[in-house]
Structure formats: structure tokens, C-alpha cells
Design a protein around this motif. Structure first.
Motif, PDB file in Angstrom:
ATOM      1  N   GLU A 292       7.898 -37.835   9.074  1.00  0.00           N
ATOM      2  CA  GLU A 292       7.214 -38.938   8.418  1.00  0.00           C
ATOM      3  C   GLU A 292       8.118 -40.168   8.364  1.00  0.00           C
ATOM      4  O   GLU A 292       7.690 -41.294   8.623  1.00  0.00           O
ATOM      5  CB  GLU A 292       6.798 -38.522   7.003  1.00  0.00           C
ATOM      6  N   GLN A 293       9.391 -39.917   8.009  1.00  0.00           N
ATOM      7  CA  GLN A 293      10.338 -41.021   7.960  1.00  0.00           C
ATOM      8  C   GLN A 293      10.536 -41.620   9.340  1.00  0.00           C
ATOM      9  O   GLN A 293      10.623 -42.843   9.504  1.00  0.00           O
ATOM     10  CB  GLN A 293      11.687 -40.522   7.406  1.00  0.00           C
ATOM     11  N   LEU A 294      10.583 -40.713  10.357  1.00  0.00           N
ATOM     12  CA  LEU A 294      10.736 -41.184  11.724  1.00  0.00           C
ATOM     13  C   LEU A 294       9.545 -42.028  12.143  1.00  0.00           C
ATOM     14  O   LEU A 294       9.700 -43.054  12.817  1.00  0.00           O
ATOM     15  CB  LEU A 294      10.891 -39.986  12.669  1.00  0.00           C
ATOM     16  N   ARG A 295       8.338 -41.594  11.710  1.00  0.00           N
ATOM     17  CA  ARG A 295       7.136 -42.359  12.036  1.00  0.00           C
ATOM     18  C   ARG A 295       7.207 -43.754  11.429  1.00  0.00           C
ATOM     19  O   ARG A 295       6.884 -44.760  12.071  1.00  0.00           O
ATOM     20  CB  ARG A 295       5.888 -41.633  11.516  1.00  0.00           C
ATOM     21  N   LYS A 296       7.676 -43.817  10.172  1.00  0.00           N
ATOM     22  CA  LYS A 296       7.818 -45.118   9.535  1.00  0.00           C
ATOM     23  C   LYS A 296       8.873 -45.966  10.244  1.00  0.00           C
ATOM     24  O   LYS A 296       8.684 -47.167  10.448  1.00  0.00           O
ATOM     25  CB  LYS A 296       8.190 -44.935   8.068  1.00  0.00           C
ATOM     26  N   GLU A 297       9.999 -45.282  10.589  1.00  0.00           N
ATOM     27  CA  GLU A 297      11.059 -46.006  11.283  1.00  0.00           C
ATOM     28  C   GLU A 297      10.573 -46.530  12.627  1.00  0.00           C
ATOM     29  O   GLU A 297      10.869 -47.675  13.009  1.00  0.00           O
ATOM     30  CB  GLU A 297      12.267 -45.085  11.496  1.00  0.00           C
ATOM     31  N   VAL A 298       9.813 -45.677  13.344  1.00  0.00           N
ATOM     32  CA  VAL A 298       9.278 -46.113  14.636  1.00  0.00           C
ATOM     33  C   VAL A 298       8.347 -47.295  14.448  1.00  0.00           C
ATOM     34  O   VAL A 298       8.354 -48.259  15.229  1.00  0.00           O
ATOM     35  CB  VAL A 298       8.544 -44.947  15.335  1.00  0.00           C
ATOM     36  N   GLY A 299       7.528 -47.225  13.370  1.00  0.00           N
ATOM     37  CA  GLY A 299       6.640 -48.348  13.085  1.00  0.00           C
ATOM     38  C   GLY A 299       7.408 -49.633  12.833  1.00  0.00           C
ATOM     39  O   GLY A 299       7.058 -50.703  13.341  1.00  0.00           O
ATOM     40  N   MET A 300       8.484 -49.493  12.030  1.00  0.00           N
ATOM     41  CA  MET A 300       9.301 -50.674  11.735  1.00  0.00           C
ATOM     42  C   MET A 300       9.988 -51.195  12.994  1.00  0.00           C
ATOM     43  O   MET A 300       9.990 -52.401  13.252  1.00  0.00           O
ATOM     44  CB  MET A 300      10.351 -50.308  10.678  1.00  0.00           C
ATOM     45  N   ARG A 301      10.529 -50.239  13.778  1.00  0.00           N
ATOM     46  CA  ARG A 301      11.219 -50.666  14.998  1.00  0.00           C
ATOM     47  C   ARG A 301      10.240 -51.275  16.001  1.00  0.00           C
ATOM     48  O   ARG A 301      10.590 -52.207  16.727  1.00  0.00           O
ATOM     49  CB  ARG A 301      11.940 -49.469  15.643  1.00  0.00           C
ATOM     50  N   THR A 302       9.029 -50.730  16.027  1.00  0.00           N
ATOM     51  CA  THR A 302       8.020 -51.286  16.932  1.00  0.00           C
ATOM     52  C   THR A 302       7.701 -52.713  16.550  1.00  0.00           C
ATOM     53  O   THR A 302       7.576 -53.591  17.414  1.00  0.00           O
ATOM     54  CB  THR A 302       6.741 -50.428  16.897  1.00  0.00           C
ATOM     55  N   LYS A 303       7.579 -52.953  15.212  1.00  0.00           N
ATOM     56  CA  LYS A 303       7.317 -54.314  14.749  1.00  0.00           C
ATOM     57  C   LYS A 303       8.495 -55.222  15.079  1.00  0.00           C
ATOM     58  O   LYS A 303       8.310 -56.361  15.533  1.00  0.00           O
ATOM     59  CB  LYS A 303       7.061 -54.317  13.240  1.00  0.00           C
ATOM     60  N   GLU A 304       9.717 -54.677  14.846  1.00  0.00           N
ATOM     61  CA  GLU A 304      10.895 -55.486  15.164  1.00  0.00           C
ATOM     62  C   GLU A 304      10.956 -55.800  16.658  1.00  0.00           C
ATOM     63  O   GLU A 304      11.328 -56.911  17.054  1.00  0.00           O
ATOM     64  CB  GLU A 304      12.157 -54.744  14.732  1.00  0.00           C
ATOM     65  N   LEU A 305      10.589 -54.787  17.463  1.00  0.00           N
ATOM     66  CA  LEU A 305      10.596 -55.002  18.910  1.00  0.00           C
ATOM     67  C   LEU A 305       9.566 -56.050  19.308  1.00  0.00           C
ATOM     68  O   LEU A 305       9.831 -56.903  20.165  1.00  0.00           O
ATOM     69  CB  LEU A 305      10.306 -53.685  19.634  1.00  0.00           C
ATOM     70  N   ALA A 306       8.385 -55.969  18.661  1.00  0.00           N
ATOM     71  CA  ALA A 306       7.358 -56.968  18.949  1.00  0.00           C
ATOM     72  C   ALA A 306       7.854 -58.360  18.563  1.00  0.00           C
ATOM     73  O   ALA A 306       7.646 -59.338  19.298  1.00  0.00           O
ATOM     74  CB  ALA A 306       6.070 -56.623  18.205  1.00  0.00           C
ATOM     75  N   ASP A 307       8.514 -58.426  17.379  1.00  0.00           N
ATOM     76  CA  ASP A 307       9.064 -59.717  16.955  1.00  0.00           C
ATOM     77  C   ASP A 307      10.134 -60.201  17.940  1.00  0.00           C
ATOM     78  O   ASP A 307      10.194 -61.391  18.279  1.00  0.00           O
ATOM     79  CB  ASP A 307       9.681 -59.590  15.558  1.00  0.00           C
TER      80      ASP A 307
END
Length: 566
Positions: A292-307
């Protein structure tokens, strides 16, 4: 009147009836059968015609009689048939201390005795064997109503007892192993009341044993949001007669917190009827929360990557703007400076003092260097933006084109540019032409004044395992292109630094250059999925080695469709 000569009680076709008839009873204390009392005759008539195992001890000497059904319990190479008509103590010496008192009690008191699964080791099959019996000793009364014998109705239960002992031992081993297991092991009845739970499960939920562990307990230890998941899993498993695997949260008695478990189970059936479930449970809380934490981290990293991608796109646009400014706005005033220099050179140069002429020459030289620098920076910045269309060509073709471009300089320096070996390469033509142009131009530039440049070029396939560089991708074939010269060389400690932008190892007064050319070479090699290395030795020249992956037809087809990145 009783006909003593009528030996009806010895009639029968079985082995024991035959042995009874053939035995010389006159040689025994019992005497001939014609003299036997009616109670013995009646008992023998019943026993010899019964299909249930029976044994008769008769009289004070406990003389032995038995039927066909009892015969298998005596085995082979043992008491059969020698004990027929023999006294009990003599026939059963190995167990007489056990059965003698019981026979005496029945004879004296006339009260039956019952024993179940009693161990009485007997001699049979050539040795003493452990034999278990379930039997009843019953008195046989004579005409006066007094006990005259003891009828034994019995069955050997050795196989059943040993099987039950093996089952018990197996269950004990199972429970021992289960209690040492780091996961839950459990069994329930059809109503999900727990019939067995190992120590790990009981300790986790805080129970001493499996006795208030009923179906209701699940409601107190399972997370309320997961109760429906649990009941549906058991229900569907019973309905479909198949196993289940489900994740749900269970409260720890020690911490009071809920943790995730993966519980697996299968239904048990007997004669088509559901009798319960058996299964396991494993704590997966760390994995679950980590996921679950990894999923959140991936979500955050995905947003950061998009940014980051947005920022990169913005930077690319700014770089394009810079390239436009470099090619237009910066070069426009530079062209005017050069134009005015040409006018002054034609009309006013001879009127200048010697110092003025020197300053004028330096100004004109600076303008030329600035133009070269702008062109180099523009070329470098365009490498990441320009479309890359890969084509197959022979290296010789590109080398000849570069030699044509540098004809004047080659002739001026009496240089030799020799292509030792060539092969087909798949490259972006204009980029690779730039790469070779920069390398050959450098070799012409960085050479002693009194030395004629000699530049050797070769190309050959090579496996990644043959390349002493960590950047080589395993199981890939490369084309190795080598450009070597006899120039001034460089200290090998600078073999990586020379590929950085604006890095110069020699003064501008001695060797002209902007410090961008080799950075362009490195960028072009990387654009082709490869890399470049350099080796130098002061006064002995330099070697440049370019490695680019070999490409196949499929790569070119994808490239033509615009689906393959460089």
C-alpha cells in the motif's frame, strides 16, 4: 432319556468340529464324549456352530475348547491344535497370571467379566506377540446351577488398536509440528466452530484452548469491514466444493491492533455431506502495508515524474527559444560586427597605427571565435531535439564525405586519412557525419607544427563480452569504430574530462577550438545507444573508440514507423 452315544454336538463340517471328533478324549482327564455332562455338550453345540469367535474353559482344570472363528487368533507355529483339551494353565502360561484370576472370579461368583482392548501377549507365529482383545467371560452352569466352565466370547482388536495408536501418534506429530509452525493451522466443523487451532493462532487471538472458539468468535476478532468477506469465502467454498484464499484483518490480543492475514482453506466432505474446513493463515501485514505504501509512493513519484516531464518540456521549449536566439538574434549583431570589420579593413586599415592594427586583428579574431562557438552550441543543443531517422550505410561513405569537407585543411597540412577497414552501420547520417567530422578535425588541429598528421580509421563488429567497459550491455553486438592519430595526445587522466562542454586541455593561443566538439561526439554516440572512450599519451597521439549497437531489419522498420526511440 439322554442318549449318551448321540454325539450331535460334535457334528459339523468345520476344522474344529473335525478335530473334536478325531481327538482321543479317553486319554484326557475329560474322558470320552459319551460321558460328558449335558451342559458341556450344549455349550459345545452352540460354540462349534457359531460364526463368532468363542473359547471355552471347562472344569476345575480349565480344559480348552475353541471354534473355527477363534482359530485365526492362534496364528501358526503356536498353540493350535495342541491346546485342544489341555488345561488352561498349561496352555496359556504367558498370560495365566492375567486370565487365571478372572476365570477364578467367574467360577466362584458366577458373575460375567467384560474387557475392551485388553493387551494379552500370546505365543503365536513362533514368537510372543502383542495381542489386544475385547471379550466377555460368562459362567456356564451345570445341572445343579453351579458354574462348571467359562465361555469366552471374544474378538481380536489388535489391528484396530494399532491403527488407532498410529493415528494418535500421527495426530500428536501433526500437532507438534503445527504448534511449531510460524503460520496458523486450523480445522472447523460445518458451522465454522474451531475443532483444532495451533498454538500460533491461539496465542494471537488470546485463547488458552479451542473450547467459547465458536463461529461467534470470528465476529469479535475479525475487522467489522471484513466479516462479510470471511463468511462469503467459507460459503462459496462449501457451495463450489473448492478451496479459497482471502485476505482480511484480525485483531491481535497483545496489541489490540488489526493486522492483515492471508487465510486459505478447503471444505471437508464425508459421504457428500459437509463436515467442516481445514486451512492455514499467514501474517502478511508487512507485505500488505508495504504494498500500500509502495502504491502511494508510486503515485507520488508518478506525479513528480509528470511534473518533471512538464518542466522538461518547458525547458525544451526554452532551449528551442535559445537555439532560435542563437541562430538569429545573436548572430545578427555578430554579422554586423563582421561587416563593419570588412569595411574598415578595406578603407581604414592602412591608416591605423601598428597598435591599432593589432587591436583590429584581435577584434576580428574574437568575432570569428564567437561565431564558431555559437554554431557549436547550436549544434550541441539540437542533438536532443532533432528527429532521428536511422539508415544503413557503409562507414566508408561517411568518411569520404568528411574528407571532402576537409579537403583544404588536409591538403594544407599534408595529412593522411586512411580507412583501414569498413563495415555497414545503422546511424542517423547527419549526426554521425558530424561525429567523424569533429574527430578528424581535432586530429588535424591538435598536431605539432612540424608533423604531418596521420589519421587511421577502422570499423569491425565486436561482442559486449570483449569490451572492457561497464556501459556495454550484455548479449549485445556492437560496431567498434576506432579513430587514432599521431598528434600531441593528452594525459590519460583527462580521458573523461575532455568530453565535457567547454573543457580545453590546451591554450587558445596554441590550438584553436571552443571545447564543444568532443562533447558533441559523446552526445551523438549516446543518441545511437552507444558510448565513446578515449586514450591518450602526451606526444604519442590519441585513440578514440566509438561503440554503437548493431541494428537489424526490425529496428529499421520500427524506426520508419516512428515507434522506436534512439
Amino acid at each position: 432319556m439322554l442318549d449318551n452315544d448321540n454325539l450331535y454336538f460334535l457334528d459339523g463340517s468345520g476344522e474344529m468340529a473335525t478335530l473334536h471328533r478325531e481327538k482321543n478324549w479317553s486319554a484326557t482327564p475329560l474322558g470320552p464324549p459319551q460321558n460328558w455332562p449335558q451342559s458341556l455338550r450344549a455349550t459345545l453345540d452352540i460354540m462349534l456352530n457359531s460364526l463368532f469367535p468363542m473359547f471355552l474353559f471347562w472344569g476345575d482344570g480349565h480344559y480348552c475348547f475353541y471354534n473355527d472363528a477363534y482359530r485365526p487368533s492362534l496364528g501358526n507355529n503356536g498353540k493350535h491344535p495342541s491346546i485342544l483339551g489341555k488345561g488352561g494353565r498349561e496352555s496359556w502360561p504367558e498370560i495365566w497370571d492375567d486370565i487365571g484370576p478372572m476365570l477364578k472370579q467367574v467360577m466362584e461368583k458366577g458373575i460375567p467379566i467384560w474387557n475392551e482392548d485388553l493387551l494379552l501377549p500370546i505365543f503365536r507365529n513362533g514368537r510372543i506377540e502383542d495381542v489386544y482383545w475385547t471379550f466377555c467371560y460368562s459362567p456356564v452352569r451345570d445341572g445343579s446351577g453351579n458354574p462348571a466352565g467359562v465361555l469366552t466370547v471374544c474378538t481380536e482388536t489388535t489391528d484396530a488398536v494399532l491403527a488407532n495408536e498410529r493415528l494418535t501418534e500421527s495426530e500428536q506429530r501433526f500437532r507438534g509440528l503445527a504448534d511449531q509452525s510460524p503460520m496458523w493451522i486450523w480445522m472447523t466443523d460445518a458451522e465454522i466452530n474451531v475443532e483444532y487451532a495451533n498454538r500460533d493462532l491461539l496465542d494471537y487471538i488470546g485463547l488458552e484452548n479451542i473450547s467459547d472458539f465458536t463461529g461467534q468468535v470470528w465476529q469479535h476478532i475479525v475487522h467489522p469491514e471484513d466479516l462479510k468477506i470471511v463468511t462469503e469465502a467459507f460459503s462459496k467454498a462449501a457451495e463450489k466444493r473448492s478451496g479459497f484464499s482471502v485476505d482480511y484483518r484480525v485483531r491481535s490480543a497483545e496489541t489490540g491492533l488489526y493486522e492483515w492475514f492471508t487465510v486459505k482453506g478447503v471444505p471437508r466432505f464425508e459421504d457428500g455431506t459437509l463436515t467442516g474446513f481445514i486451512g492455514t493463515g499467514m501474517n502478511v501485514h508487512r507485505q500488505k502495508t508495504f504494498s500500500e505504501q509502495l502504491r502511494k509512493e508510486v503515485g507520488m513519484r508518478t506525479k513528480e515524474l509528470a511534473d518533471s516531464n512538464n518542466e522538461l518540456e518547458k525547458s525544451n521549449k526554452e532551449l528551442q527559444s535559445f537555439a532560435y536566439i542563437s541562430s538569429h538574434d545573436l548572430q545578427e549583431p555578430l554579422r554586423k560586427i563582421q561587416t563593419f570589420c570588412s569595411i574598415l579593413l578595406a578603407s581604414e586599415y592602412n591608416r591605423l597605427s601598428q597598435k591599432g592594427k593589432e587591436k583590429f586583428d584581435r577584434m576580428q579574431s574574437a568575432a570569428k571565435r564567437m561565431q564558431v562557438l555559437i554554431n557549436d552550441l547550436l549544434a550541441y543543443s539540437r542533438l536532443d531535439m532533432e528527429e532521428r531517422n536511422f539508415e544503413t550505410t557503409e562507414l566508408r561513405t561517411i568518411v569520404n564525405e568528411v574528407k571532402d569537407d576537409l579537403t583544404d585543411e588536409i591538403a594544407f597540412k599534408n595529412a593522411i586519412v586512411n580507412l583501414e577497414s569498413s563495415c555497414d552501420i545503422v546511424v542517423v547520417l547527419f549526426q554521425f557525419r558530424q561525429l567523424l567530422y569533429n574527430l578528424i578535425s581535432n586530429s588535424l588541429k591538435y598536431v605539432d607544427k612540424d608533423t604531418a598528421p596521420v589519421i587511421e580509421i577502422s570499423a569491425s563488429p565486436v561482442r559486449s563480452s570483449e569490451i572492457a567497459d561497464s556501459r556495454a550491455v550484455p548479449e549485445i553486438e556492437y560496431v567498434h569504430i576506432r579513430v587514432s592519430d599521431n598528434g600531441i595526445g593528452f594525459e590519460n587522466g583527462f580521458s573523461e574530462k575532455i568530453f565535457e562542454v567547454f573543457q580545453r586541455l590546451h591554450g587558445r593561443d596554441n590550438y584553436r577550438g571552443t571545447g564543444v566538439g568532443l562533447a558533441i561526439v559523446k552526445k551523438i554516440a549516446e543518441n545511437h545507444g552507444g558510448f565513446v572512450t578515449a586514450h591518450g599519451e602526451p606526444g604519442r597521439g590519441a585513440d578514440f573508440n566509438i561503440y554503437i549497437p548493431m541494428r537489424d531489419k526490425a529496428f529499421l522498420e520500427h524506426n520508419a514507423m516512428g515507434t522506436n526511440p534512439s
